[in-house]
Structure formats: structure tokens, C-alpha cells
Design an enzyme around this catalytic site. Sequence first.
Site, PDB file in Angstrom:
ATOM      1  N   ASP A  88      -0.924   9.450 -11.188  1.00 15.03           N
ATOM      2  CA  ASP A  88      -1.399   8.105 -12.346  1.00 15.03           C
ATOM      3  C   ASP A  88       0.138   7.582 -12.065  1.00 15.03           C
ATOM      4  OD1 ASP A  88      -3.848   8.339 -11.907  1.00 15.03           O
ATOM      5  OD2 ASP A  88      -4.345   8.446 -13.699  1.00 15.03           O
TER       6      ASP A  88
ATOM      7  N   GLU B  41      -4.710   2.358  -4.695  1.00 17.00           N
ATOM      8  CA  GLU B  41      -2.742   2.179  -4.198  1.00 17.00           C
ATOM      9  C   GLU B  41      -2.329   1.165  -3.939  1.00 17.00           C
ATOM     10  OE1 GLU B  41      -5.046   4.424  -0.366  1.00 17.00           O
ATOM     11  OE2 GLU B  41      -5.698   4.460  -3.005  1.00 17.00           O
TER      12      GLU B  41
ATOM     13  N   ASP C 217       0.811  -1.227  -0.036  1.00 15.17           N
ATOM     14  CA  ASP C 217       0.392  -0.099  -0.094  1.00 15.17           C
ATOM     15  C   ASP C 217       0.909   1.213   0.133  1.00 15.17           C
ATOM     16  OD1 ASP C 217      -2.747   0.756   0.511  1.00 15.17           O
ATOM     17  OD2 ASP C 217      -1.774   2.012   2.150  1.00 15.17           O
TER      18      ASP C 217
END
Length: 369
Positions: free
Chosen positions: A254, A281, A237
Amino acid sequence: MDAINTQVTFNQLISELSSRLINSEPAETYECIEEVIEAFGSYAGADRCYVFEFDDAVVNMTNTHEWVRDGFEAHIDDLQSVGIDDLPWFFNEIKTHQLFIVNDVELLPPEADAEKQEFRREHIKSVICVGIVAKHQLLGFVGCDRVQKKHRWTPEEVRCLKLVANIIANTLERQRTYAELIHTQRELEKANRLLHAQVSQDGLTGIANRRAFDERIHNEIQRSMREQSALSLLIIDIDHFKHYNDHYGHLQGDQALKGVANALFDLFQRNTDFVARYGGEEFVAVISATDRKKTEDSINHLLESVRALQIPHETSGIAPYLTVSVGGYIHSPETDEDIDALAEKMIAKADSALYRAKSDGRNRGCLDY
């Protein structure tokens, strides 16, 4: 009687060769056509017998098969990609009539001067050609020459050469159909691969998506059961990614996701390794044939690889650069375990370890086993 016997022998041979061509594999077709033209050349007392194929526009022809009687010169290498401008009268005759009969080359009309010069070059005295036609399309022609002396082609020889042309026409058409089928099959396979990639690939990062991961984790569990080897699952993460997006914008966010995905992909290169975007994410990595030490090393390498990207993250509160937290779980499946239940358990355990890594300050990894 000899002429009758010769005719019967020829007809029997052509019948056998025709059957072979009908049942032949594509790789055998070339050899069969060679035998067909040799059979006719021998029957007609010719010195050369050959097949030419036209391009789709019938403006170029190429000598694809040739039989030459012992002691006579072959010309197949000289007759590749012959254009309509080289032999215009011949092209017009064969396109118009699908038949070209010359008993004496020296009696060709003035407009056939180019043809006369070419026939002289090849020492041809008499020549006959019959068009190869399939589905109303002129594919080429089959022909033969007399070099040693002039010859008046008989109606029976013309009939037999037309029979040979029909056999070759059917064969070439079958070849083309086969080639088209192979091409279509390859295009379908390519389309299926592209479709599979679209279904299983994350559109942003280019690595596998959640759907592909769900399939892969089951496959790797099955492999682990067969090989009685450990299997590790990592959930990764990005730390404080919402703050990153709020501060730098979604386009930059992005790019950060792509950078992390590339780092993971570069790190896990073995055939038995697998990385995917899990959602948002979050990423996942599956590592086969591993143990606790190797898994811990993989987690540390992963953390360092993301740090090495040095993607600025001013609002992180942890480090000046983008970092990740990792939760891992390692398990050695038993052969009788339920695969679906085990996959859920591994995800839950790795997710729990990820929660601990975040609680302990992020930018680190925790392993459960």
C-alpha cells in the site's frame, strides 16, 4: 395641528421604511435601520437614537446602530460588548418588562447606581428603551436619549417606539434567518464536496479513482474536439507488483502504491492533466494539448520519477528498485467522432502499447498513435 401633521408625516415615513426593509437585500438592511431610528429620533425630539443587540444568553449587548443629532456626541464605539455585570439593573428591567422609561436620570433608585453613573458619563438626562422581540426571543432593544434637557416620554412616543422595535425585530429575525440559510447552504455545499470526493477519490492513494477517470476522459475528448488539439492517454503498471506484495507484505505494498501515486500527481500538475488509479497496481494519466514529442518526454519523466523513489524491490528481476511500464496512445479527435467509442479505442490502444512495453522487458514505455 402641527403635532398631528408631525404624527402623520412620521407614520408615512415609517410605513415607507418598513416596506423598504421587507423588500431589501441583506446589504441594504443596515442603511434602512439607520433611517428608521433617525426618523424616530427626529420625531421624538431626541438627541440620540440607537439599537443594541444581545448575545444569545442575553448577558452581553453591543451598540450596532446609532443616530446622533448634529452637535451631539456619538457613543457607539464606547458601547461594544457591555456585560450584565456593568448594568445589572437595566438588564433585569429590559429582560423582565421589555420596556425601560426614565424621565429623570437623577431619580433612579439606589440599586441603579451603575446605570446612573453611565448615564451621567453620556450626559443623558432622560432615556427610553423598548425591547426588540422576535419569536418570543429578546434580540436587543431600540432606545433614545435626551441630553440637552429632561423630557417626560408621552404614551404616543412609547407607542411609536414600540412600532419601530417591531419593525427592527422583524428585520433582525429575517437577517438571522438569512444568515442561517447561508450557513446551511455552505454546510450542504461542503457535505456535497466531501461526498463527491468520496465518490470520485481513491481511498488508498488519495488521487482520482476509476469512476472519476471515466468521466474525465469523456470531458477531455470533448475539449480536444472543440480545440482541435491532440489528446494522450497513458496506462501505467507497476512491474511485478504481485511479487512485491508477496515479499514485503500488503501494508508495504500500500505504501508503494501511495508513493507511485504521489509521483504521478507531482508530475502532471497542469489543469488539463489528470491522473487516477485505474485499479490494482494500474494508474492512468490524461494529457491534453500535446504531441508525440511531448508525450514521449512525459513517459520518460514518469519512468524516471518512479525510479527516483528508490523503493527497494529485491524480487523484481528487472532492477533493485520498484519500476513501472507505460503504454500510451495519442490521438487528435475529429468533431464527428463518437465519444464513447473513442474513449474505448484510446484505452484499448494504450493497453496494447503497455503490453508491448512489458513484452520488451518492462521498466520502459511504448507509444501508439
